[in-house]
Design an enzyme around this catalytic site. Structure first.
Site, mmCIF file in Angstrom:
data_model
loop_
_atom_site.group_PDB
_atom_site.id
_atom_site.type_symbol
_atom_site.label_atom_id
_atom_site.label_comp_id
_atom_site.label_asym_id
_atom_site.label_seq_id
_atom_site.Cartn_x
_atom_site.Cartn_y
_atom_site.Cartn_z
ATOM 1 N N HIS A 219 0.842 -1.205 0.000
ATOM 2 C CA HIS A 219 0.000 0.000 0.000
ATOM 3 C C HIS A 219 0.880 1.259 0.000
ATOM 4 C CE1 HIS A 219 -2.996 -2.769 2.237
ATOM 5 N NE2 HIS A 219 -3.441 -2.644 1.012
ATOM 6 N N ARG B 36 -2.479 -6.328 -8.333
ATOM 7 C CA ARG B 36 -1.428 -7.332 -8.168
ATOM 8 C C ARG B 36 -1.566 -8.454 -9.179
ATOM 9 N NH1 ARG B 36 -2.844 -8.093 -1.993
ATOM 10 N NH2 ARG B 36 -4.812 -7.608 -3.004
ATOM 11 N N LYS C 76 -16.860 -6.867 5.420
ATOM 12 C CA LYS C 76 -15.652 -7.332 6.108
ATOM 13 C C LYS C 76 -15.604 -6.711 7.490
ATOM 14 C CE LYS C 76 -12.383 -7.329 2.230
ATOM 15 N NZ LYS C 76 -11.142 -6.689 1.830
ATOM 16 N N SER D 11 -2.698 -8.174 2.790
ATOM 17 C CA SER D 11 -3.094 -7.870 4.179
ATOM 18 C C SER D 11 -3.597 -9.093 4.927
ATOM 19 C CB SER D 11 -4.195 -6.803 4.216
ATOM 20 O OG SER D 11 -3.678 -5.558 3.880
HETATM 21 P P1 ADP Z 1 -9.972 -3.785 -0.038
HETATM 22 O O1 ADP Z 1 -10.509 -4.235 1.272
HETATM 23 O O2 ADP Z 1 -10.734 -2.655 -0.669
HETATM 24 O O3 ADP Z 1 -9.618 -4.868 -1.010
HETATM 25 P P2 ADP Z 1 -7.186 -3.525 0.722
HETATM 26 O O4 ADP Z 1 -6.850 -2.766 1.951
HETATM 27 O O5 ADP Z 1 -7.014 -4.987 0.758
HETATM 28 O O6 ADP Z 1 -8.643 -3.058 0.358
HETATM 29 O O7 ADP Z 1 -6.397 -2.941 -0.512
HETATM 30 C C1 ADP Z 1 -6.539 -1.605 -0.923
HETATM 31 C C2 ADP Z 1 -5.953 -1.440 -2.318
HETATM 32 O O8 ADP Z 1 -4.574 -1.719 -2.283
HETATM 33 C C3 ADP Z 1 -6.549 -2.372 -3.378
HETATM 34 O O9 ADP Z 1 -6.596 -1.686 -4.597
HETATM 35 C C4 ADP Z 1 -5.550 -3.491 -3.454
HETATM 36 O O10 ADP Z 1 -5.565 -4.110 -4.718
HETATM 37 C C5 ADP Z 1 -4.267 -2.700 -3.244
HETATM 38 N N1 ADP Z 1 -3.190 -3.536 -2.724
HETATM 39 C C6 ADP Z 1 -3.230 -4.408 -1.716
HETATM 40 N N2 ADP Z 1 -2.027 -4.984 -1.516
HETATM 41 C C7 ADP Z 1 -1.211 -4.458 -2.446
HETATM 42 C C8 ADP Z 1 0.170 -4.660 -2.803
HETATM 43 N N3 ADP Z 1 0.929 -5.543 -2.182
HETATM 44 N N4 ADP Z 1 0.674 -3.922 -3.815
HETATM 45 C C9 ADP Z 1 -0.105 -3.033 -4.468
HETATM 46 N N5 ADP Z 1 -1.405 -2.814 -4.218
HETATM 47 C C10 ADP Z 1 -1.946 -3.503 -3.212
#
Ligand code: ADP
Length: 161
Positions: free
Chosen positions: A22, A96, A46, A134
């Site tokens: 992120h 990703r 969630k 995450s």
């Molecule tokens: P959500 O619950 O909306 O999926 P996340 O917190 O899991 O939110 O992720 C937020 C954003 O960050 C999403 O667009 C996700 O694809 C992106 N993201 C998550 N992990 C990574 C990573 N390792 N590299 C780049 N983008 C990421």
């Protein structure tokens, strides 16, 4: 010459927790946008593991040297409405894998239908962060492993719990 418009993007997510993946997306996005608002959505489906206030505090710490360009807020409701309240013309998301793409495509296209003037901008993950997820980082923490390699400097996970 026409004055360039100030560009604000909202980076929405659950950030449960906020990872180096992120962090990388936000930093790279600052070469495109004047301001990035990290929006922690209080999700209907969630339930989060880490308390919202702790997540906000931790992410703010990561970007404390860039607080004029990176803001951290939480929101309830639709991301498109949050974008309107932040005067943001763009939604920022990270991609990703192909699985991310399918999920993002549906949300992006539905957001576009609801608010045509809002553009979703995707950044492809830097190669080294592709596996950082995450859900997996959360499991490592829950089961007592060392997740520090996957967390930005400034996030002390002990303070999250
Ligand atoms: P959500 O619950 O909306 O999926 P996340 O917190 O899991 O939110 O992720 C937020 C954003 O960050 C999403 O667009 C996700 O694809 C992106 N993201 C998550 N992990 C990574 C990573 N390792 N590299 C780049 N983008 C990421």
């Amino acid at each position: 010459m026409q004055q360039q418009k100030f560009r604000t993007a909202v980076f929405p997510g659950s950030f449960d927790p906020f990872t180096i993946g992120h962090e990388s997306v936000v930093k790279r996005a600052l070469s495109i946008f004047d301001k990035v608002v990290i929006g922690i959505g209080e999700n209907t489906t969630k339930t989060s593991f880490f308390p919202l206030e702790k997540r906000i505090e931790g992410i703010k710490k990561v970007f404390e040297d860039m607080s004029d360009k990176v803001e951290v807020k939480s929101y309830k409701g639709l991301t498109v409405d949050f974008c309107r309240s932040e005067n943001a013309g763009f939604i920022l998301r990270g991609l990703r894998t192909a699985a991310d793409f399918e999920y993002e495509r549906a949300i992006g296209q539905m957001n576009k239908t609801m608010k045509p003037e809002l553009e979703t901008v995707f950044l492809l993950t830097s190669t080294e962060y592709t596996p950082v997820n995450s859900t997996i980082v959360r499991d490592i923490i829950i089961f007592g492993g060392d997740a520090s390699k996957f967390l930005p400097k400034g996030i002390d996970i002990k303070k999250y719990l």
